[in-house]
Design a protein around this motif. Structure first.
Motif, PDB file in Angstrom:
ATOM      1  N   VAL A 144       0.861  -1.187   0.000  1.00  0.00           N
ATOM      2  CA  VAL A 144       0.000   0.000   0.000  1.00  0.00           C
ATOM      3  C   VAL A 144       0.899   1.239   0.000  1.00  0.00           C
ATOM      4  O   VAL A 144       1.639   1.488   0.960  1.00  0.00           O
ATOM      5  CB  VAL A 144      -0.926   0.024   1.230  1.00  0.00           C
ATOM      6  CG1 VAL A 144      -1.806   1.269   1.203  1.00  0.00           C
ATOM      7  CG2 VAL A 144      -1.767  -1.234   1.279  1.00  0.00           C
ATOM      8  N   ALA A 145       0.849   2.001  -1.079  1.00  0.00           N
ATOM      9  CA  ALA A 145       1.699   3.193  -1.182  1.00  0.00           C
ATOM     10  C   ALA A 145       1.291   4.219  -0.125  1.00  0.00           C
ATOM     11  O   ALA A 145       0.102   4.512   0.036  1.00  0.00           O
ATOM     12  CB  ALA A 145       1.579   3.804  -2.573  1.00  0.00           C
ATOM     13  N   PRO A 146       2.248   4.774   0.615  1.00  0.00           N
ATOM     14  CA  PRO A 146       1.905   5.719   1.673  1.00  0.00           C
ATOM     15  C   PRO A 146       1.638   7.124   1.140  1.00  0.00           C
ATOM     16  O   PRO A 146       2.120   7.495   0.067  1.00  0.00           O
ATOM     17  CB  PRO A 146       3.159   5.723   2.544  1.00  0.00           C
ATOM     18  CG  PRO A 146       4.279   5.456   1.581  1.00  0.00           C
ATOM     19  CD  PRO A 146       3.705   4.516   0.549  1.00  0.00           C
ATOM     20  N   VAL A 147       0.869   7.882   1.907  1.00  0.00           N
ATOM     21  CA  VAL A 147       0.711   9.306   1.620  1.00  0.00           C
ATOM     22  C   VAL A 147       2.024   9.996   1.978  1.00  0.00           C
ATOM     23  O   VAL A 147       2.641   9.674   2.997  1.00  0.00           O
ATOM     24  CB  VAL A 147      -0.453   9.891   2.450  1.00  0.00           C
ATOM     25  CG1 VAL A 147      -0.547  11.404   2.263  1.00  0.00           C
ATOM     26  CG2 VAL A 147      -1.763   9.215   2.076  1.00  0.00           C
ATOM     27  N   PRO A 148       2.502  10.926   1.158  1.00  0.00           N
ATOM     28  CA  PRO A 148       3.761  11.613   1.494  1.00  0.00           C
ATOM     29  C   PRO A 148       3.708  12.243   2.886  1.00  0.00           C
ATOM     30  O   PRO A 148       2.682  12.775   3.313  1.00  0.00           O
ATOM     31  CB  PRO A 148       3.861  12.686   0.400  1.00  0.00           C
ATOM     32  CG  PRO A 148       3.112  12.113  -0.755  1.00  0.00           C
ATOM     33  CD  PRO A 148       1.968  11.346  -0.151  1.00  0.00           C
ATOM     34  N   THR A 149       4.834  12.145   3.586  1.00  0.00           N
ATOM     35  CA  THR A 149       4.928  12.671   4.942  1.00  0.00           C
ATOM     36  C   THR A 149       5.949  13.799   4.979  1.00  0.00           C
ATOM     37  O   THR A 149       7.059  13.664   4.463  1.00  0.00           O
ATOM     38  CB  THR A 149       5.340  11.564   5.930  1.00  0.00           C
ATOM     39  OG1 THR A 149       4.440  10.464   5.812  1.00  0.00           O
ATOM     40  CG2 THR A 149       5.297  12.086   7.362  1.00  0.00           C
ATOM     41  N   LEU A 150       5.563  14.899   5.596  1.00  0.00           N
ATOM     42  CA  LEU A 150       6.424  16.075   5.726  1.00  0.00           C
ATOM     43  C   LEU A 150       6.944  16.169   7.154  1.00  0.00           C
ATOM     44  O   LEU A 150       6.356  15.613   8.080  1.00  0.00           O
ATOM     45  CB  LEU A 150       5.643  17.343   5.371  1.00  0.00           C
ATOM     46  CG  LEU A 150       4.942  17.357   4.017  1.00  0.00           C
ATOM     47  CD1 LEU A 150       4.123  18.632   3.853  1.00  0.00           C
ATOM     48  CD2 LEU A 150       5.942  17.209   2.885  1.00  0.00           C
TER      49      LEU A 150
END
Length: 455
Positions: free
Chosen positions: A186-192
């Motif tokens: 499951v590709a993750p949402v980008p994290t800042l």
């Protein structure tokens, strides 16, 4: 590859072919190859999204698709030229994992073969693609699993991982292994990550972002990070929440009073994400960070990552196994050592098929050298944070145990106790070490251990 005639394939498919061909023939990283083709080819948002899915999705299930193609084609893929294999892999992803109608996916594969390779290979692409289309992905997985020699191989097939990685998860997690392996798909949402002292999390102009669950520095936000002004200014970076927690953990570890005021060291700092967070935290403690990186071009990346801070840091291009500083100089040392990267399979989809146990043997030897060099750099009463982006025991708990066996006086601290709000963070083999998991924490599978030197 064919360069003649007018292309009939969509720009997204042509760009995806270009990226994956680099992965197949030049050992390129899929994420870097994807960024390159997205910058090179002018595509609208929809085409860019299709290209991204084609590259990442194909890379993630590469091994499974190869088994499907060999079964459907009745021949080893090594009998086909790499460009044809790349076309077939992309076509298989469209057929089995996207909503493209069967006839359209097959036709698109044939057109891509004609555009990218030449007319002469369209027949074989058409024939194999039609045989792939005879079953959906679940049916193919069932067929391949039924032919598996044992349950571990069947689990590897069902979750789209090589056997050797599946064995590691099964040994560590038991019945939880399937859920953990599936989370890698499951590709993750980008994290800042906000840089302490430059901007606060609630000051970031991103109303569509959500705070990370455990890190006080992180934000989840879909889309291109460089759209944000704070990212362009260097006040905010891109960093997985697990990596943020490892840097934070290193800053929380208790040291002696004498070691508390000493500078900090990031031994293997490239490309600079943890170093930037550590710099902000060090400045809050009235000290500074030295970032070491062996490769000069990666040292430049570290400098760029730290450049928003006017002071509080220095970068040196140096081999971590042969330190360019005096022993015992640092109150805190982070050794985020090179590893197999098995903890970042969500974000680097092709790495599961790229790495082998041969890579593991070489890396374990290097990690041993680095942890010993890092320990020599720690001042009396100071702390070493040993970190890897991997759950493999040889790179994590076994490495720490071996270090403790050969290092009299080294004290293993209770690292999970410093992260009380992170449930289930204790390593299954030793609860004093941290092991994060995508399925439990929505982070990379980061490992961390804290070792304190006697005063």
């Amino acid at each position: 590859m064919s360069q003649r005639g007018r292309h009939r394939s969509s720009p997204a498919r042509l760009a995806a072919f270009e990226a994956l061909f680099q992965v197949a023939t030049k050992d390129a990283y899929a994420n870097l190859a994807l960024n390159q083709v997205l910058s090179k080819h002018r595509m609208d948002a929809q085409q860019s999204a299709v290209c991204t899915e084609l590259v990442n999705g194909t890379a993630r299930l590469l091994g499974t698709y190869d088994r499907v193609l060999e079964t459907a084609g009745g021949r080893p893929l090594s009998s086909l030229q790499p460009a044809v294999v790349t076309v077939l892999r992309l076509t298989t992803h469209e057929l089995l994992s996207m909503r493209t109608p069967t006839h359209a996916a097959v036709d698109a594969g044939v057109e891509l073969a004609r555009d990218a390779v030449g007319q002469r290979v369209t027949g074989v692409v058409n024939a194999i693609a039609r045989k792939v289309a005879a079953h959906d992905l679940d049916e193919w997985v069932t067929l391949l699993s039924e032919a598996a020699p044992d349950p571990v191989d069947a689990l590897a097939t069902a979750t789209h991982h090589p056997r050797w990685i599946t064995e590691v998860y099964a040994d560590l997690l038991g019945d939880e292994a399937r859920t953990a392996l599936e989370a890698n798909n499951v590709a993750p949402v980008p994290t800042l990550v906000v840089r302490p002292g430059l901007v606060e999390r609630d000051q970031v102009d991103a109303p569509d972002a959500t705070p990370t669950t455990f890190s006080p520095f992180g934000l989840h936000r879909a889309g291109n990070p460089s759209d944000l002004r704070e990212v362009r200014r260097g006040q905010v970076g891109v960093q997985d929440e697990g990596s943020q927690l490892m840097a934070w953990l290193a800053s929380l570890a208790p040291t002696s009073r004498d070691a508390a005021g000493l500078p900090w060291l990031d031994l293997c700092a490239g490309p600079g994400g943890k170093a930037a967070l550590l710099t902000g935290l060090a400045r809050q403690r009235d000290t500074w960070l030295l970032a070491g990186e062996r490769a000069p071009h990666r040292a430049d990346l570290v400098r760029k990552a730290l450049s928003a801070y006017q002071d509080g840091w220095a970068v040196v291009a140096a081999d971590g196994t042969r330190p360019a500083w005096q022993p015992g100089s640092f109150g805190r040392v982070m050794a985020d050592v090179p590893c197999t990267g098995l903890g970042s399979l969500r974000r680097r989809p092709e790495s599961r098929w790229r790495r082998t146990t041969d890579d593991l043997d070489e890396l374990v030897a290097l990690q041993r050298q680095l942890i010993d060099a890092a320990w020599r750099s720690v001042a009396p009463g100071g702390v070493l944070a040993y970190v890897t982006c991997s759950p493999h025991p040889a790179e994590t708990i076994d490495q720490v145990r071996a270090f403790l066996d050969r290092t009299p006086g080294a004290e293993l601290l209770d690292a999970p106790a410093l992260l009380p709000d992170v449930p289930g963070a204790g390593h299954p083999g030793d609860a004093r070490m941290v092991q994060l998991w995508p399925h439990r924490h929505r982070t990379d599978a980061m490992f961390g251990a804290l070792l304190r030197k006697p005063s």
